[in-house]
Design a protein around this motif. Structure first.
Motif, mmCIF file in Angstrom:
data_model
loop_
_atom_site.group_PDB
_atom_site.id
_atom_site.type_symbol
_atom_site.label_atom_id
_atom_site.label_comp_id
_atom_site.label_asym_id
_atom_site.label_seq_id
_atom_site.Cartn_x
_atom_site.Cartn_y
_atom_site.Cartn_z
ATOM 1 N N PHE A 97 -74.475 -20.896 1.476
ATOM 2 C CA PHE A 97 -74.860 -21.550 0.222
ATOM 3 C C PHE A 97 -75.391 -22.951 0.480
ATOM 4 O O PHE A 97 -76.468 -23.323 0.003
ATOM 5 N N TRP A 98 -74.641 -23.740 1.268
ATOM 6 C CA TRP A 98 -75.043 -25.128 1.488
ATOM 7 C C TRP A 98 -76.211 -25.230 2.467
ATOM 8 O O TRP A 98 -76.979 -26.193 2.419
ATOM 9 N N SER A 99 -76.361 -24.244 3.332
ATOM 10 C CA SER A 99 -77.570 -24.192 4.162
ATOM 11 C C SER A 99 -78.793 -23.991 3.284
ATOM 12 O O SER A 99 -79.837 -24.622 3.484
ATOM 13 N N GLY A 100 -78.663 -23.117 2.288
ATOM 14 C CA GLY A 100 -79.751 -22.890 1.348
ATOM 15 C C GLY A 100 -80.052 -24.120 0.523
ATOM 16 O O GLY A 100 -81.220 -24.453 0.289
ATOM 17 N N VAL A 101 -79.016 -24.818 0.078
ATOM 18 C CA VAL A 101 -79.208 -26.043 -0.696
ATOM 19 C C VAL A 101 -79.955 -27.075 0.141
ATOM 20 O O VAL A 101 -80.910 -27.716 -0.333
ATOM 21 N N THR A 169 -85.032 -19.786 -5.115
ATOM 22 C CA THR A 169 -83.648 -19.432 -4.799
ATOM 23 C C THR A 169 -83.531 -17.985 -4.332
ATOM 24 O O THR A 169 -82.579 -17.631 -3.628
ATOM 25 N N ALA A 170 -84.511 -17.160 -4.694
ATOM 26 C CA ALA A 170 -84.494 -15.764 -4.241
ATOM 27 C C ALA A 170 -84.606 -15.673 -2.727
ATOM 28 O O ALA A 170 -84.125 -14.702 -2.120
ATOM 29 N N LEU A 171 -85.220 -16.676 -2.092
ATOM 30 C CA LEU A 171 -85.366 -16.657 -0.641
ATOM 31 C C LEU A 171 -84.027 -16.796 0.072
ATOM 32 O O LEU A 171 -83.880 -16.368 1.221
ATOM 33 N N ILE A 172 -83.045 -17.410 -0.611
ATOM 34 C CA ILE A 172 -81.749 -17.641 0.022
ATOM 35 C C ILE A 172 -81.001 -16.327 0.248
ATOM 36 O O ILE A 172 -80.034 -16.267 0.999
ATOM 37 N N SER A 173 -81.459 -15.262 -0.383
ATOM 38 C CA SER A 173 -80.797 -13.969 -0.193
ATOM 39 C C SER A 173 -80.865 -13.501 1.253
ATOM 40 O O SER A 173 -80.030 -12.696 1.684
ATOM 41 N N VAL A 174 -81.829 -14.010 2.034
ATOM 42 C CA VAL A 174 -81.970 -13.561 3.422
ATOM 43 C C VAL A 174 -80.806 -14.013 4.296
ATOM 44 O O VAL A 174 -80.568 -13.428 5.363
ATOM 45 N N VAL A 175 -80.069 -15.040 3.878
ATOM 46 C CA VAL A 175 -78.918 -15.491 4.660
ATOM 47 C C VAL A 175 -77.605 -15.054 4.013
ATOM 48 O O VAL A 175 -76.534 -15.545 4.373
ATOM 49 N N GLY A 176 -77.688 -14.142 3.065
ATOM 50 C CA GLY A 176 -76.486 -13.519 2.523
ATOM 51 C C GLY A 176 -75.906 -14.140 1.276
ATOM 52 O O GLY A 176 -74.847 -13.707 0.813
#
Length: 230
Positions: A97-101, A169-176
């Protein structure tokens, strides 16, 4: 069908995660954008070079690649740092989550820096000259003249960036991270109903962007109160 094969609550939770991502990224995006804009407008060549390098490099890299670099590279960097301080046996994992942020804030901050730079430059030069003549310091001019007024010029650009942020935010789905698209993909694969789940995901994103558009339009109108238009 109407409860998405019993997975409606999971889609709702995915929507909450998407909202959390957006609201977590927003303050960092604004901070990085302001710092980048001030660096690019600085009278110091080194700061201008840093600001230009930041925007050129980040805007020239695919956002998905930035997410992957921060998620995997960030974990390695923190692990190496822990080893330097004697934590060889410590396993360090940065939450997805925080990697995505961090990744989205870094990307959107680069675009926001251009928005803020243009907003600052849109402030009438006469006001800056008058403030200087009154003996104000550069910091006082920024806090009392530039900062309060630049929001009126920056809000339309920030509106566009926030719309993009919601969709990114849809791109963050690649890291779970279990946001809307991740939940839709899980439901589509499990229930063999891809059209249904992806249609619901589309409607959820559309609802979020519509609400965001309404909020920013209200903010723009509020910021423009008292402005006489020709």
């Amino acid at each position: 069908m109407f409860d998405l094969y019993g997975r409606g609550w999971q889609m709702f939770e995915g929507g909450l995660v998407t909202i959390q991502l957006c609201l977590s990224v927003l303050p960092f995006m604004i901070l990085l954008g302001l710092l980048g804009a001030l660096a690019k407008l600085s009278r110091f060549r080194a700061l201008r070079a840093i600001g230009e390098s930041y925007t050129v490099i980040i805007r020239g890299i695919p956002e998905l690649l930035v997410i992957l670099l921060i998620y995997f590279g960030g974990t390695i960097a923190v692990q190496r740092l822990a080893e330097v301080f004697g934590g060889e046996d410590v396993r360090v994992d940065i939450p997805a989550f925080w990697s995505g942020v961090a990744a989205l804030a870094l990307v959107q901050g680069a675009f926001a820096s251009e928005v803020f730079r243009a907003a600052i430059q849109a402030i009438p030069v006469g006001q800056i000259e008058a403030a200087t003549a009154c003996g104000m310091t550069p910091l006082q001019i920024f806090l009392r003249i530039k900062l309060p007024q630049m929001w009126r010029f920056a809000l339309p650009g920030l509106n566009n960036l926030f719309q993009v942020l919601i969709k990114d935010t849809a791109l963050i789905s690649v890291v779970g991270v279990e946001e809307i698209l991740r939940m839709a993909a899980i439901g589509a694969g499990t229930e063999k109903a891809p059209f249904t789940f992806y249609l619901v995901a589309m409607l959820m994103f559309l609802a979020f962007t519509t609400v965001s558009l309404i909020v920013f339009n209200r903010l723009e109108k509020r910021a423009s109160r008292g402005i006489v238009r020709a």
